[in-house]
Design a protein around this motif. Structure first.
Motif, PDB file in Angstrom:
ATOM      1  N   PRO A 131       0.817  -1.210   0.000  1.00  0.00           N
ATOM      2  CA  PRO A 131       0.000   0.000   0.000  1.00  0.00           C
ATOM      3  C   PRO A 131       0.855   1.266   0.000  1.00  0.00           C
ATOM      4  O   PRO A 131       1.884   1.341   0.681  1.00  0.00           O
ATOM      5  CB  PRO A 131      -0.804  -0.109   1.299  1.00  0.00           C
ATOM      6  N   THR A 132       0.410   2.238  -0.772  1.00  0.00           N
ATOM      7  CA  THR A 132       1.060   3.546  -0.804  1.00  0.00           C
ATOM      8  C   THR A 132       0.226   4.593  -0.076  1.00  0.00           C
ATOM      9  O   THR A 132       0.674   5.720   0.107  1.00  0.00           O
ATOM     10  CB  THR A 132       1.321   4.001  -2.255  1.00  0.00           C
ATOM     11  N   VAL A 133      -0.978   4.195   0.322  1.00  0.00           N
ATOM     12  CA  VAL A 133      -1.873   5.078   1.079  1.00  0.00           C
ATOM     13  C   VAL A 133      -2.544   4.261   2.171  1.00  0.00           C
ATOM     14  O   VAL A 133      -2.982   3.137   1.929  1.00  0.00           O
ATOM     15  CB  VAL A 133      -2.963   5.699   0.169  1.00  0.00           C
ATOM     16  N   GLU A 134      -2.612   4.836   3.378  1.00  0.00           N
ATOM     17  CA  GLU A 134      -3.369   4.239   4.474  1.00  0.00           C
ATOM     18  C   GLU A 134      -4.577   5.131   4.744  1.00  0.00           C
ATOM     19  O   GLU A 134      -4.422   6.298   5.087  1.00  0.00           O
ATOM     20  CB  GLU A 134      -2.518   4.140   5.735  1.00  0.00           C
ATOM     21  N   LEU A 135      -5.774   4.565   4.542  1.00  0.00           N
ATOM     22  CA  LEU A 135      -7.014   5.308   4.772  1.00  0.00           C
ATOM     23  C   LEU A 135      -7.481   5.091   6.204  1.00  0.00           C
ATOM     24  O   LEU A 135      -7.298   4.010   6.757  1.00  0.00           O
ATOM     25  CB  LEU A 135      -8.095   4.849   3.797  1.00  0.00           C
ATOM     26  N   THR A 136      -8.108   6.092   6.759  1.00  0.00           N
ATOM     27  CA  THR A 136      -8.561   6.091   8.156  1.00  0.00           C
ATOM     28  C   THR A 136      -7.458   5.573   9.071  1.00  0.00           C
ATOM     29  O   THR A 136      -7.691   4.761   9.967  1.00  0.00           O
ATOM     30  CB  THR A 136      -9.878   5.308   8.356  1.00  0.00           C
ATOM     31  N   SER A 137      -6.247   6.063   8.836  1.00  0.00           N
ATOM     32  CA  SER A 137      -5.076   5.576   9.569  1.00  0.00           C
ATOM     33  C   SER A 137      -5.159   5.853  11.070  1.00  0.00           C
ATOM     34  O   SER A 137      -4.518   5.166  11.857  1.00  0.00           O
ATOM     35  CB  SER A 137      -3.790   6.154   8.989  1.00  0.00           C
ATOM     36  N   ASN A 138      -5.964   6.828  11.460  1.00  0.00           N
ATOM     37  CA  ASN A 138      -6.130   7.091  12.894  1.00  0.00           C
ATOM     38  C   ASN A 138      -6.887   5.949  13.591  1.00  0.00           C
ATOM     39  O   ASN A 138      -6.896   5.875  14.813  1.00  0.00           O
ATOM     40  CB  ASN A 138      -6.845   8.427  13.123  1.00  0.00           C
ATOM     41  N   TRP A 139      -7.466   5.023  12.824  1.00  0.00           N
ATOM     42  CA  TRP A 139      -8.167   3.879  13.393  1.00  0.00           C
ATOM     43  C   TRP A 139      -7.298   2.624  13.396  1.00  0.00           C
ATOM     44  O   TRP A 139      -7.736   1.571  13.833  1.00  0.00           O
ATOM     45  CB  TRP A 139      -9.439   3.594  12.604  1.00  0.00           C
ATOM     46  N   ARG A 140      -6.075   2.725  12.909  1.00  0.00           N
ATOM     47  CA  ARG A 140      -5.172   1.581  12.865  1.00  0.00           C
ATOM     48  C   ARG A 140      -4.951   1.072  14.283  1.00  0.00           C
ATOM     49  O   ARG A 140      -4.859   1.847  15.224  1.00  0.00           O
ATOM     50  CB  ARG A 140      -3.830   1.974  12.236  1.00  0.00           C
ATOM     51  N   ALA A 141      -4.832  -0.239  14.434  1.00  0.00           N
ATOM     52  CA  ALA A 141      -4.563  -0.813  15.752  1.00  0.00           C
ATOM     53  C   ALA A 141      -3.278  -0.222  16.313  1.00  0.00           C
ATOM     54  O   ALA A 141      -2.287  -0.078  15.601  1.00  0.00           O
ATOM     55  CB  ALA A 141      -4.441  -2.339  15.641  1.00  0.00           C
ATOM     56  N   LYS A 142      -3.308   0.137  17.581  1.00  0.00           N
ATOM     57  CA  LYS A 142      -2.165   0.806  18.224  1.00  0.00           C
ATOM     58  C   LYS A 142      -0.892  -0.041  18.213  1.00  0.00           C
ATOM     59  O   LYS A 142       0.199   0.488  18.267  1.00  0.00           O
ATOM     60  CB  LYS A 142      -2.507   1.194  19.670  1.00  0.00           C
ATOM     61  N   TRP A 143      -1.009  -1.352  18.117  1.00  0.00           N
ATOM     62  CA  TRP A 143       0.157  -2.223  18.139  1.00  0.00           C
ATOM     63  C   TRP A 143       0.799  -2.387  16.762  1.00  0.00           C
ATOM     64  O   TRP A 143       1.805  -3.072  16.620  1.00  0.00           O
ATOM     65  CB  TRP A 143      -0.184  -3.587  18.732  1.00  0.00           C
ATOM     66  N   THR A 144       0.213  -1.749  15.732  1.00  0.00           N
ATOM     67  CA  THR A 144       0.800  -1.827  14.390  1.00  0.00           C
ATOM     68  C   THR A 144       1.601  -0.566  14.099  1.00  0.00           C
ATOM     69  O   THR A 144       1.475   0.451  14.786  1.00  0.00           O
ATOM     70  CB  THR A 144      -0.277  -1.996  13.312  1.00  0.00           C
ATOM     71  N   SER A 145       2.394  -0.631  13.051  1.00  0.00           N
ATOM     72  CA  SER A 145       3.232   0.501  12.651  1.00  0.00           C
ATOM     73  C   SER A 145       2.734   1.112  11.361  1.00  0.00           C
ATOM     74  O   SER A 145       2.039   0.453  10.576  1.00  0.00           O
ATOM     75  CB  SER A 145       4.681   0.041  12.436  1.00  0.00           C
ATOM     76  N   LEU A 146       3.125   2.355  11.134  1.00  0.00           N
ATOM     77  CA  LEU A 146       2.860   2.983   9.845  1.00  0.00           C
ATOM     78  C   LEU A 146       3.530   2.169   8.748  1.00  0.00           C
ATOM     79  O   LEU A 146       4.578   1.556   8.972  1.00  0.00           O
ATOM     80  CB  LEU A 146       3.468   4.390   9.805  1.00  0.00           C
ATOM     81  N   ILE A 147       2.944   2.189   7.568  1.00  0.00           N
ATOM     82  CA  ILE A 147       3.589   1.565   6.420  1.00  0.00           C
ATOM     83  C   ILE A 147       4.591   2.576   5.880  1.00  0.00           C
ATOM     84  O   ILE A 147       4.219   3.704   5.521  1.00  0.00           O
ATOM     85  CB  ILE A 147       2.563   1.182   5.337  1.00  0.00           C
ATOM     86  N   ALA A 148       5.847   2.202   5.868  1.00  0.00           N
ATOM     87  CA  ALA A 148       6.919   3.124   5.450  1.00  0.00           C
ATOM     88  C   ALA A 148       6.624   3.689   4.063  1.00  0.00           C
ATOM     89  O   ALA A 148       6.348   2.940   3.129  1.00  0.00           O
ATOM     90  CB  ALA A 148       8.258   2.401   5.450  1.00  0.00           C
ATOM     91  N   GLY A 149       6.637   5.004   3.983  1.00  0.00           N
ATOM     92  CA  GLY A 149       6.448   5.696   2.719  1.00  0.00           C
ATOM     93  C   GLY A 149       5.005   5.883   2.301  1.00  0.00           C
ATOM     94  O   GLY A 149       4.736   6.555   1.309  1.00  0.00           O
ATOM     95  N   ALA A 150       4.049   5.313   3.017  1.00  0.00           N
ATOM     96  CA  ALA A 150       2.632   5.435   2.640  1.00  0.00           C
ATOM     97  C   ALA A 150       2.048   6.745   3.171  1.00  0.00           C
ATOM     98  O   ALA A 150       2.331   7.145   4.295  1.00  0.00           O
ATOM     99  CB  ALA A 150       1.825   4.256   3.185  1.00  0.00           C
ATOM    100  N   ALA A 151       1.264   7.394   2.343  1.00  0.00           N
ATOM    101  CA  ALA A 151       0.552   8.601   2.755  1.00  0.00           C
ATOM    102  C   ALA A 151      -0.511   8.225   3.781  1.00  0.00           C
ATOM    103  O   ALA A 151      -1.095   7.138   3.711  1.00  0.00           O
ATOM    104  CB  ALA A 151      -0.094   9.273   1.550  1.00  0.00           C
ATOM    105  N   GLN A 152      -0.733   9.093   4.724  1.00  0.00           N
ATOM    106  CA  GLN A 152      -1.721   8.847   5.795  1.00  0.00           C
ATOM    107  C   GLN A 152      -2.941   9.722   5.559  1.00  0.00           C
ATOM    108  O   GLN A 152      -2.828  10.921   5.407  1.00  0.00           O
ATOM    109  CB  GLN A 152      -1.106   9.188   7.157  1.00  0.00           C
ATOM    110  N   GLN A 153      -4.100   9.098   5.529  1.00  0.00           N
ATOM    111  CA  GLN A 153      -5.354   9.835   5.332  1.00  0.00           C
ATOM    112  C   GLN A 153      -6.371   9.418   6.370  1.00  0.00           C
ATOM    113  O   GLN A 153      -6.317   8.374   6.900  1.00  0.00           O
ATOM    114  CB  GLN A 153      -5.913   9.609   3.936  1.00  0.00           C
TER     115      GLN A 153
END
Length: 141
Positions: free
Chosen positions: A119-141
């Motif tokens: 993925p190059t974009v993470e949608l609703t990233s503020n809802w991602r499980a707290k134990w996971t990490s951002l996807i390196a280089g992916a835009a956060q929306q």
């Protein structure tokens, strides 16, 4: 045009859904953590990519495809979810605003060999499980 990709539902060997896609994906590959995507995937979210609707051809099992329309969505706009009514696998969704573009958001796990699309974009990233990490280089929306 010859198929570039093929895919199936889980009941592929028992008369299930087989499809081909004759186009390249429309960027971006995205993952979404909204309630519907998380519950639909049975996990923390879903990875999907858009394709032109007319590039998707159902080769077999079309009678197994059914649609459920979500009216109450996190975006406030309805979306259709198309899935196999036998095994329950979500194939693709058509959010209201994507219908106008004549594009479908295809779940990457149903495309043969495409679990490696990052993925190059993470949608609703503020809802991602707290134990996971951002996807390196992916835009956060």
């Amino acid at each position: 045009m010859s198929p570039k990709y093929s895919g199936t539902c889980l009941c592929e060997d028992e008369g299930g859904i087989r499809f081909t896609i004759s186009a390249e994906p429309i960027d971006p590959v995205c993952t979404c953590y909204c309630t519907h995507c998380s519950k639909g995937a049975g996990g923390i979210g879903q990875v999907m990519v858009a394709f032109p609707q007319d590039s998707i051809k159902i080769e077999s099992g079309e009678d197994r495809i059914t649609t459920f329309t979500f009216e109450a969505t996190d975006s406030g706009k309805p979306k259709d979810k198309m899935f196999c009514k036998v095994c329950g696998v979500t194939l693709w969704t058509a959010p209201d605003h994507w219908k106008k573009l004549r594009q479908l958001l295809v779940r990457t796990p149903v495309i043969d060999g495409r679990l490696d699309w990052k993925p190059t974009v993470e949608l609703t990233s503020n809802w991602r499980a707290k134990w996971t990490s951002l996807i390196a280089g992916a835009a956060q929306q």
